[in-house]
Structures are given as structure tokens and as C-alpha cells.
Scaffold this active site. Sequence first.
Site, PDB file in Angstrom:
ATOM      1  CG  ASP B  95      -2.141   0.904   0.956  1.00 47.18           C
ATOM      2  OD1 ASP B  95      -2.147   1.595  -0.084  1.00 47.18           O
ATOM      3  OD2 ASP B  95      -3.044   0.926   1.794  1.00 47.18           O
ATOM      4  CG  HIS B 234      -5.405   4.785   8.042  1.00 43.81           C
ATOM      5  ND1 HIS B 234      -5.484   3.570   8.684  1.00 43.81           N
ATOM      6  CD2 HIS B 234      -4.210   4.784   7.416  1.00 43.81           C
ATOM      7  CE1 HIS B 234      -4.385   2.887   8.459  1.00 43.81           C
ATOM      8  NE2 HIS B 234      -3.599   3.591   7.691  1.00 43.81           N
ATOM      9  CB  SER B 380      -6.327   9.011  16.606  1.00 41.36           C
ATOM     10  OG  SER B 380      -7.036   7.929  16.050  1.00 41.36           O
ATOM     11  CG  HIS B 399       2.246   3.274  11.267  1.00 37.48           C
ATOM     12  ND1 HIS B 399       2.633   2.272  12.119  1.00 37.48           N
ATOM     13  CD2 HIS B 399       1.447   2.689  10.346  1.00 37.48           C
ATOM     14  CE1 HIS B 399       2.089   1.141  11.730  1.00 37.48           C
ATOM     15  NE2 HIS B 399       1.364   1.353  10.669  1.00 37.48           N
ATOM     16  N   GLY B 402      -0.618  -0.741  15.954  1.00 41.20           N
ATOM     17  CA  GLY B 402      -0.007  -2.043  15.650  1.00 41.20           C
ATOM     18  C   GLY B 402      -0.836  -3.160  16.267  1.00 41.20           C
TER      19      GLY B 402
END
Lengths: 165, 476
Positions: B95, B234, B380, B399, B402
Site C-alpha cells: 500500500d 486513513h 488517535s 504510525h 499495531g
Amino acid sequence: MPSNLWGAIKHYDADDGSVAVRNVATNSKPWTHFPHQGDVGIRGYGASVSEAFENAARAMTSVVTPIASLSANEACRIRCQAPNLEILFVDWLNAIIYEMATRQMLFRDFHVDIQGGALSAEAYGDRVDVRQHEPAVELKGATMTELKVGRGKDGRWIAQCVVDV
Amino acid sequence: MDRSLLEKVGPFSWCIPQTGSMRVPAVIFADGALIDEMDDKVQQQLSNVARLPGIAKAAFAMPDAHWGYGFPIGGVAAFDPKQGGVVSAGGVGFDISCGVRLLTTTLTTLDIAQVNEALAHELSRGIPAGIGSRGRIVLDDDEMTQMLLGGARWAVEQGYGRHADLDRIEERGVMSGAEPNDVSEKARERQRHEMGTLGSGNHYLEVQRVDHIFDADVGRAFDLSMDQVVVMIHCGSRGLGHQVGTEYLREMALAAEECGLSLPDRELACAPIESELGKRYLGVMRAGINCAFANRQILTHLARRVFERFFPNADIDLLYDVSHNTCKEERHEIDGQMRELFVHRKGATRAFGPGSRDLPMDLAGVGQPVLIGGSMGTESYVLVGDKRSEQVALSSACHGAGRSMSRHQAARTWTGGSVKQELAERGIIIKSPSKRGIAEEAPGAYKDVGRIVRVAEDAGLARRVARLKPMICIKG
């Protein structure tokens, strides 16, 4: 099976400790999933390498939707060629992913023929119906992670890798 | 992860010493709990990355690192073309330029509370998401080429968004050096009906509220305030990026021997930066970055259009857009020497501190917004680039959360209905066509993102600015 492909065949101990394989040892499922932290491992078994490829493709479809939710209303031809069986396996899965994406289809049945490093196949399935199939996740690509094509201890063929979702 | 393989070199950093064919050491940023939770595969994969030719300084793993393909997710590695350095399709991933953008609004939670169900419904109708959805924009070959060259700028010129948005996107929304003519027909075909689509899996559009401000000064500079409503998107380069990744992983894996590369893992598929294959991949990968920029820009336009119907007077501005699957040419100082390096960030965010020339003027004194997406139903974060990060990890940060649990296990642990109900009781509306998809993305299947960003801050990668809590989540 051409000699150059036979040269690439490896033998694997299928009892690698994953949940999926332990299940298979007892009930001989044609395909399983095995865990990967971010994505999903798919594994097909078969009396021939073609059958293992077919069953791995079913395992891949079932990452998205239960196979039982599909019929086989439309057919699609797939061709690919590779220098060895493992790359051929990844190419096969990626060719299906491409057809799924561009035709908006999900496939349930597969007929695979492998000759001289070339694979020709027919895949049968349905156009995606979001309400009926409730697709869980989109397939991005088949990876070379945990990529193996070879015979297990019981002589059956195994074809497996992790798919990125 | 087995701690005996590591040397603790700082309160939040662990070193895999340079041994055998490793060309540099490897460094993992984590606290003890995250190290214990981390898969041993991260150590193996990071050590393998450290063996690649031309690698500079070290191979790095961010606090959210987990088992990936060749590179660990959360991996950072920079390569010097003058020292035979490589570019790796595996180090970028399928991606290409998957990333996060955050829109600020002039709305508060009270505004949303009055319309939340209707807004969620309209967003789920207006944002194409998941398998079976198609974008409303279909590009012919020439238009596709222009999109692959122009990225978000192309999208704005087509009427999707505003020129002011471009200043708040990495590379000002246009990745230079793209070579659309080298993008295969298959990759173009796969993208034809996917412009302005969200995808599925962990991709989402989320309406969130600012729940906590850690740094008031930077919060003001980022136009963030308590109880403010923001929108996080996202997603990545969709089918085009997936197809490019597929094609070049194969080509690089097969060509490695011809290039004289002995790969410790096929999935590290790479080519010398100066080789024909390496240069061709870079041109195509940059086209993929532009595709992701354009896609997120169109989604921004679609989201704004829905919000305008409910709140015609609201302003919706782009705070920033970051990509976390890329390889970018950057200048970094290593051992007192400025070097041009190709920095791979696979599941890692670039995090420039104040003073970086790559930042827009109005953020130059503050630092880059670093956007960390949580999992569905958890918080977030907005972080800001920390000057220390340049020395610590080539200006890189984590990022996301996970995964801590496989999809398989998550689907066996929860049902989509129970997750949806539990989130509804916490005031979070989930819109998704797939119950199993919701179960696989259950918040409990992810690590504690709060811990990840705390460690990122303590390790000097980026500093926390604001915490965001979800209100509405649109998933594929």
C-alpha cells in the site's frame, strides 16, 4: 511435471506448530489459515500441486467471505508463468486478486492445470453482493512471507503464503 | 521478544549489535513491556534489513513495530546510492503511501450530538468503502497520467478541495520524479474505478473529538482545542499501489541475483538505487504516492460535501497529511556529514522538527504534525516533530497502534455485533458492511496506542500535542 520445476520442489514438515496445521493433522482439511500478526496466512493441501493451488485459492477467498456464501455463476480464465513453483504460486494468487479487484468478483471454485512452468486455470464465482457476502477485508497482494510449495510428511502437497489485507 | 538478543542502550532504546554480515547495528525504540510484547520476527527482520548494501547509520524499529514482509512494520532504513545503496519494494510495501490526514473543523461535540446518527448515515453513503464499492470518478488513460503526475494538486485542479490544502500535505501534495508511463496497464486498470475510495481492513474515515491537549502552544499553532471536532482519514494508493507493489516485489526478488544481491529473505526484494530497475521502481512508486495524495484529497472533498449539508457555515481545514509507507530522498547529517539518502519508512511516519525546510512557512517554527491513527474505538493522537528525532531516528516516528492479535484470533474472540454494541454504549457509531470485518478490527486486537505514543515521546521521536477520541467510524 517438467524437470526444471521438480528441481524447485521442497519438502516440508507441515507440523510447524501453527493452529491451522494441528487441525489438519487430525481432520485433513483441504485448506487452512495460519496466523500472522498483521495479516493472514493461507495454506492449501492436495494430492497434486494443482489441487494444492486450488485449495489455497479457496483459503484466500475465505479470508474475505465464507465460501458457502458463494455460487459459481461466472467464469474467468487465468494464465501465468514463472521460473519456479513458489513464484508460480504467488503469481496465481495475485492473478486471482487482480481479477477480483477489476471484475468485482469473489471466486469459489478453481480448476488448475500446470504444464511446463505455465499455469492455466478457470475460476468460478459471483459478482460481489455486499449484503449477501459481507466482505470482511480487501486483498492487496500475495506475499513471499512464509511462502512454501512442496510435499508434507504425509506426501500431500502444501502451498502456502501470507496475504496482505 | 527475547531480551537476551538485545543491549539496552537508553531508557527507551534497545540495540541489536552489529554481528556477522550486518553492516550497521539495529535499534528498537520501546519500553520493557513493548519489547516483551514484540514478536521475535521483528528482531530477525530488522537484523536482515541491517545486512542490505549501502544502509546508513542503523536499521530502526518504532515502538509500534510488528512482523511484516521483509521489513518489519514500523521499520525505518536509509540507503546511500553512492555506497551501493538499494531501494526495496518490500521496504515500501503493497500500500504505497498509505497515510493519515486530519481535518480540523469549527464544530464542537454538541453540534455533532444533534445529528450524529444522520451524519454517520450520510458519511457511509457518501464515502465509498470496502469491496464492492466503486468511486464515482473514472479516469481515462490521459487523466490517469495527469493524476499520477500531479497528485493532490491534480485533484484540487479538478475541483476536489482547495489550493490551501496543498500546503498541508507532504511534498506540497505533488511527489516529483513520478514516471506514469512506466506504470503498468494492470495497475492503471486496477485503479480505474477506485479513485476516491477508502478501501477496507484498518482503513477508515473517523469523526473524532479533541479529548486532551498535552501542549497548549503547539495545539494553538495546529488550531486544535478541547472538545473540537476533527475528521481523520486513513487510506492509501488503492489498487494501483497494490499492483505496483505486487509487480516490483516479484521483479526485484527474481532480479536480485543478477544485481549481485544476496538477500537474507526474498521479501526484502530490492535493487541498487542506481540500477535501471531501481530507478524505474522509484519513478513508479512516486506515481503511487501521487495516487495516494489524490485519493485522500478526493475523500476530503467528499467528506466536506457531507458536512456542508449539515453545517453549511462550518470551516473544515486540512491540518496535515502524512504518508507512512514510502521511500523518499532526503538529506540527513550522519557523523557530521550531510548525505543524500533514500529513506524507507514502512509503517513509520516522517517527523520533521522545527526549522525543517520541508515544512510550510506557518509551521516552520513549530514542527511537523505527526498523525497517529488508533484502532477503531480507541484514541488517535496528534504529535509534533521533535528536533531530537533527527539524531535519534532520521526524523521518524511511529504510525499507529499495531496489532497485538491476528485477524483470525480476533474473529474468534469477538463478534461484529458485540463490538458494535459495546462501542455504541460508549457513544461511538460504527458503519461497516461487514460484521466479521468489525470483529477483526476490534479495539482489543491492537496494542495500547497511548503507551506507543508515550514511548515515542520519551524516546525523542515526536512529542504529544493532542488526544482524539472517536465519535463516528466509517469502515470498509
